[in-house]
Design an enzyme around this catalytic site. Structure first.
Site, mmCIF file in Angstrom:
data_model
loop_
_atom_site.group_PDB
_atom_site.id
_atom_site.type_symbol
_atom_site.label_atom_id
_atom_site.label_comp_id
_atom_site.label_asym_id
_atom_site.label_seq_id
_atom_site.Cartn_x
_atom_site.Cartn_y
_atom_site.Cartn_z
ATOM 1 N N ILE A 13 0.839 -1.203 0.000
ATOM 2 C CA ILE A 13 0.000 0.000 0.000
ATOM 3 C C ILE A 13 0.871 1.250 0.000
ATOM 4 C CG2 ILE A 13 -1.905 1.205 1.131
ATOM 5 C CD1 ILE A 13 -2.604 -1.476 2.490
ATOM 6 N N GLU A 85 4.667 -5.004 10.102
ATOM 7 C CA GLU A 85 4.491 -6.403 9.729
ATOM 8 C C GLU A 85 2.985 -6.543 9.546
ATOM 9 O OE1 GLU A 85 6.480 -8.938 9.114
ATOM 10 O OE2 GLU A 85 8.349 -7.858 9.497
ATOM 11 N N THR A 125 -5.820 -0.375 10.682
ATOM 12 C CA THR A 125 -6.656 -1.380 10.017
ATOM 13 C C THR A 125 -8.001 -1.547 10.727
ATOM 14 O OG1 THR A 125 -6.803 -3.769 9.622
ATOM 15 C CG2 THR A 125 -5.387 -3.098 11.419
ATOM 16 N N ASP A 126 -8.991 -2.019 9.988
ATOM 17 C CA ASP A 126 -10.297 -2.301 10.605
ATOM 18 C C ASP A 126 -10.224 -3.498 11.557
ATOM 19 O OD1 ASP A 126 -10.018 -4.321 8.706
ATOM 20 O OD2 ASP A 126 -11.937 -3.956 7.703
ATOM 21 N N GLU A 127 -9.129 -4.270 11.475
ATOM 22 C CA GLU A 127 -9.042 -5.476 12.314
ATOM 23 C C GLU A 127 -8.942 -5.158 13.799
ATOM 24 O OE1 GLU A 127 -6.456 -8.553 11.072
ATOM 25 O OE2 GLU A 127 -6.823 -8.192 8.949
ATOM 26 N N TYR A 152 -1.202 -9.817 15.205
ATOM 27 C CA TYR A 152 -1.120 -8.674 14.266
ATOM 28 C C TYR A 152 -2.093 -7.573 14.661
ATOM 29 C CZ TYR A 152 -2.343 -5.798 10.260
ATOM 30 O OH TYR A 152 -2.650 -4.723 9.461
ATOM 31 N N LYS A 156 -1.449 -3.657 16.093
ATOM 32 C CA LYS A 156 -1.936 -2.434 15.427
ATOM 33 C C LYS A 156 -2.819 -1.633 16.391
ATOM 34 C CE LYS A 156 -1.445 -1.293 11.713
ATOM 35 N NZ LYS A 156 -0.376 -0.486 11.055
ATOM 36 N N HIS A 278 -9.687 -17.299 13.306
ATOM 37 C CA HIS A 278 -10.068 -16.602 12.062
ATOM 38 C C HIS A 278 -11.250 -15.642 12.250
ATOM 39 C CE1 HIS A 278 -10.630 -17.396 7.438
ATOM 40 N NE2 HIS A 278 -10.449 -16.118 7.730
HETATM 41 P P1 NAD Z 1 3.298 -4.832 3.454
HETATM 42 O O1 NAD Z 1 3.664 -5.955 4.360
HETATM 43 O O2 NAD Z 1 3.049 -5.092 2.014
HETATM 44 O O3 NAD Z 1 4.400 -3.685 3.532
HETATM 45 C C1 NAD Z 1 4.985 -3.284 4.729
HETATM 46 C C2 NAD Z 1 6.261 -2.498 4.411
HETATM 47 O O4 NAD Z 1 6.824 -2.085 5.665
HETATM 48 C C3 NAD Z 1 7.331 -3.333 3.694
HETATM 49 O O5 NAD Z 1 7.892 -2.616 2.632
HETATM 50 C C4 NAD Z 1 8.370 -3.592 4.777
HETATM 51 O O6 NAD Z 1 9.691 -3.717 4.271
HETATM 52 C C5 NAD Z 1 8.217 -2.351 5.644
HETATM 53 N N1 NAD Z 1 8.690 -2.597 7.030
HETATM 54 C C6 NAD Z 1 8.409 -3.678 7.806
HETATM 55 N N2 NAD Z 1 9.048 -3.560 8.988
HETATM 56 C C7 NAD Z 1 9.722 -2.381 8.952
HETATM 57 C C8 NAD Z 1 10.556 -1.696 9.882
HETATM 58 N N3 NAD Z 1 10.835 -2.210 11.091
HETATM 59 N N4 NAD Z 1 11.083 -0.494 9.513
HETATM 60 C C9 NAD Z 1 10.820 0.034 8.294
HETATM 61 N N5 NAD Z 1 10.045 -0.576 7.369
HETATM 62 C C10 NAD Z 1 9.501 -1.767 7.703
HETATM 63 O O7 NAD Z 1 2.018 -4.158 4.147
HETATM 64 P P2 NAD Z 1 0.773 -3.439 3.468
HETATM 65 O O8 NAD Z 1 -0.258 -4.440 3.172
HETATM 66 O O9 NAD Z 1 1.266 -2.516 2.417
HETATM 67 O O10 NAD Z 1 0.266 -2.585 4.727
HETATM 68 C C11 NAD Z 1 0.759 -1.271 4.962
HETATM 69 C C12 NAD Z 1 0.055 -0.677 6.158
HETATM 70 O O11 NAD Z 1 -1.343 -0.653 5.946
HETATM 71 C C13 NAD Z 1 0.264 -1.464 7.456
HETATM 72 O O12 NAD Z 1 0.387 -0.555 8.519
HETATM 73 C C14 NAD Z 1 -1.016 -2.283 7.587
HETATM 74 O O13 NAD Z 1 -1.291 -2.563 8.948
HETATM 75 C C15 NAD Z 1 -2.020 -1.312 7.007
HETATM 76 N N6 NAD Z 1 -3.231 -1.911 6.410
HETATM 77 C C16 NAD Z 1 -3.125 -2.906 5.481
HETATM 78 C C17 NAD Z 1 -4.272 -3.418 4.876
HETATM 79 C C18 NAD Z 1 -4.205 -4.497 3.817
HETATM 80 O O14 NAD Z 1 -5.255 -4.961 3.364
HETATM 81 N N7 NAD Z 1 -3.047 -4.917 3.367
HETATM 82 C C19 NAD Z 1 -5.524 -2.943 5.283
HETATM 83 C C20 NAD Z 1 -5.606 -1.937 6.255
HETATM 84 C C21 NAD Z 1 -4.439 -1.429 6.813
HETATM 85 O O1 TDX Z 2 -4.730 -18.734 1.061
HETATM 86 C C1 TDX Z 2 -5.566 -18.102 1.715
HETATM 87 N N1 TDX Z 2 -6.850 -18.560 1.774
HETATM 88 C C2 TDX Z 2 -7.826 -17.925 2.469
HETATM 89 O O2 TDX Z 2 -8.981 -18.387 2.479
HETATM 90 C C3 TDX Z 2 -5.235 -16.881 2.416
HETATM 91 C C4 TDX Z 2 -3.826 -16.352 2.384
HETATM 92 C C5 TDX Z 2 -6.242 -16.246 3.108
HETATM 93 N N2 TDX Z 2 -7.498 -16.745 3.138
HETATM 94 C C6 TDX Z 2 -8.570 -15.999 3.841
HETATM 95 C C7 TDX Z 2 -8.239 -15.483 5.222
HETATM 96 C C8 TDX Z 2 -9.054 -14.192 5.295
HETATM 97 O O3 TDX Z 2 -10.384 -14.474 5.677
HETATM 98 O O4 TDX Z 2 -8.794 -14.822 3.048
HETATM 99 C C9 TDX Z 2 -9.066 -13.679 3.859
HETATM 100 C C10 TDX Z 2 -8.046 -12.602 3.583
HETATM 101 O O5 TDX Z 2 -6.806 -13.058 4.094
HETATM 102 P P1 TDX Z 2 -5.488 -12.130 4.086
HETATM 103 O O6 TDX Z 2 -5.193 -11.683 2.695
HETATM 104 O O7 TDX Z 2 -4.434 -12.838 4.856
HETATM 105 O O8 TDX Z 2 -6.016 -10.811 4.838
HETATM 106 P P2 TDX Z 2 -6.602 -10.530 6.318
HETATM 107 O O9 TDX Z 2 -6.144 -11.550 7.295
HETATM 108 O O10 TDX Z 2 -8.072 -10.277 6.165
HETATM 109 O O11 TDX Z 2 -5.820 -9.155 6.646
HETATM 110 C C11 TDX Z 2 -5.651 -8.154 5.615
HETATM 111 O O12 TDX Z 2 -6.575 -7.093 5.758
HETATM 112 C C12 TDX Z 2 -6.421 -6.243 6.884
HETATM 113 C C13 TDX Z 2 -4.230 -7.595 5.627
HETATM 114 O O13 TDX Z 2 -3.299 -8.668 5.492
HETATM 115 C C14 TDX Z 2 -3.969 -6.814 6.885
HETATM 116 O O14 TDX Z 2 -2.673 -6.215 6.833
HETATM 117 C C15 TDX Z 2 -5.003 -5.726 7.000
HETATM 118 O O15 TDX Z 2 -4.852 -5.031 8.219
#
Ligand code: NAD
Ligand code: TDX
Length: 336
Positions: A13, A85, A125-127, A152, A156, A278
């Site tokens: 992101i 993370e 995050t909404d989690e 996780y 957060k 889950h």
């Molecule tokens: P990601 O895991 O793809 O990216 C995380 C980045 O942070 C990576 O580039 C990693 O190298 C860097 N990082 C990790 N530890 C670090 C440290 N100690 N110092 C500096 N950099 C570090 O994650 P993402 O999915 O892009 O999520 C980004 C943010 O958005 C997070 O805070 C996550 O909680 C939040 N978020 C994610 C989602 C989702 O669906 N992925 C949804 C809501 C909120």
């Molecule tokens: O192989 C899979 N099969 C499966 O059914 C994987 C990897 C996941 N799942 C399910 C678990 C969850 O219900 O799919 C859903 C989405 O899983 P993830 O992509 O791991 O996301 P989730 O655990 O919902 O968390 C994500 O959204 C909120 C992001 O990873 C978080 O960083 C964010 O905060």
């Protein structure tokens, strides 16, 4: 010129956000990223020279963070804190880096913005709100009590509490956003949607945890980025904004859509071992963000968004293919 320090800007992101900032604003961006396994520095390649600088380092490194934050001297300058993370499954295997990066990292950043009186936007995050029943009429709002379930989401939640305490106790100028599940380009193949797409592109099978009834509320990463820009620009200091695009779908529904889009039978997938603890359903009411700041998502059709994401993964095989074996070996060891 506005300057932004974007932590985690080489992640999924964060990198989408940096690209969005370069396209939509004149700001100069410094990315601080540890370049963990989850990062994609490739996503920052090709951006206009002089607009984006990548500093490789850890958000828990006090001296480095202090130096970078001390350079943000303009009235519009800010830190946008994505670094984390981010994968629930990894947090169940080893919570330690989640505590370090997500909690201690946020603390280090808060102390630096406090010392240098710099604006902070914290990405969450909404989690943090736990989960909802499938048939519950309500969705998460800014007033929903915190009830995180996993290492996780609890890390957060802890970070969010620190930010609020630093606002109230020290007058730090911070905002928080809690977003729903993102999809789009550059998402690591460990996550649900890219895992299934790349499994199918590599000739493997789709893996659904448990029954697949779990619901996630999907938003395109570009819409997350535009919402964060709106909050940076017009958000009220000390406030929290929920970000979501009304994209609730069961995992089963998403899997069937992906299979169909890739030319397979809709039920041609494997049920695998469920994730411990889950969460059942996430759902965001983003009314405050829409009413106060006038934000609207641009990607409103998930089917279209998934089709475009499949195309993107087709075209970026060289990027994801080397990451695939390690991820799938770890999943296989857990029966997933
Ligand atoms: P990601 O895991 O793809 O990216 C995380 C980045 O942070 C990576 O580039 C990693 O190298 C860097 N990082 C990790 N530890 C670090 C440290 N100690 N110092 C500096 N950099 C570090 O994650 P993402 O999915 O892009 O999520 C980004 C943010 O958005 C997070 O805070 C996550 O909680 C939040 N978020 C994610 C989602 C989702 O669906 N992925 C949804 C809501 C909120
Ligand atoms: O192989 C899979 N099969 C499966 O059914 C994987 C990897 C996941 N799942 C399910 C678990 C969850 O219900 O799919 C859903 C989405 O899983 P993830 O992509 O791991 O996301 P989730 O655990 O919902 O968390 C994500 O959204 C909120 C992001 O990873 C978080 O960083 C964010 O905060």
């Amino acid at each position: 010129m506005q300057r932004l320090l974007v932590t985690g800007g080489a992640g999924f992101i964060g990198a989408n956000f940096v690209r969005h900032v370069v396209e939509q604003t004149e700001a100069a961006v410094v990315v601080l990223d540890k370049l963990t396994y989850a990062s994609s520095p490739e996503a920052l390649e090709g951006l206009p020279p002089g607009r984006v600088e990548l500093v490789t380092g850890d958000v828990t490194d006090e001296s480095l963070v202090d130096t970078l934050v001390s350079r943000l001297t303009g009235p519009e300058d800010a830190v946008v804190h994505f670094a984390a993370e981010s994968h629930n499954d990894n947090s169940l295997h080893d919570p330690s880096p989640f505590i370090q990066t997500n909690i201690v990292g946020t603390f280090v950043l808060l102390e630096a913005v406090r010392r240098h009186e710099v604006r902070l936007h914290h990405i969450s995050t909404d989690e943090v709100y736990g989960d909802l029943e499938l048939d519950a009429p309500e969705r998460f709002t800014e007033a929903t009590p915190y009830r995180p379930s996993s290492p996780y989401s609890s890390s957060k939640a802890s970070a969010d509490h620190l930010v609020r305490a630093w606002v109230r106790s020290f007058g730090v100028r911070a905002t928080i956003s809690n977003c729903s599940n993102n999809y789009g380009p550059w998402q690591h193949v460990e996550k649900f949607i890219p895992r299934q797409i790349t499994n199918l592109l590599a000739g493997g099978r789709v893996k659904l945890y448990g029954s697949g009834e779990n619901v996630r509320d999907w938003i395109h990463a570009e819409d997350h980025s535009s919402a964060v820009l709106a909050i940076l620009d017009r958000g009220r200091i000390g406030e929290t904004y929920l970000i979501g695009a009304d994209g609730e779908r069961s995992n089963l529904d998403v899997v069937r859509t992906l299979l169909t889009l890739l030319g397979h039978q809709a039920d041609d997938f494997d049920h695998v071992t469920d994730r411990p603890g889950h969460d059942l359903r996430y759902a965001i009411d983003s009314g405050k963000l829409r009413d106060e700041l006038g934000w609207r998502p641009a990607h409103r059709d998930l089917h279209e968004g998934l089709a475009a994401t499949i195309d993107w993964y087709r075209e970026h095989r060289l990027w994801w293919e080397p990451k695939k074996a390690t991820v799938e070996t770890a999943y296989a060891a857990k029966g997933q």
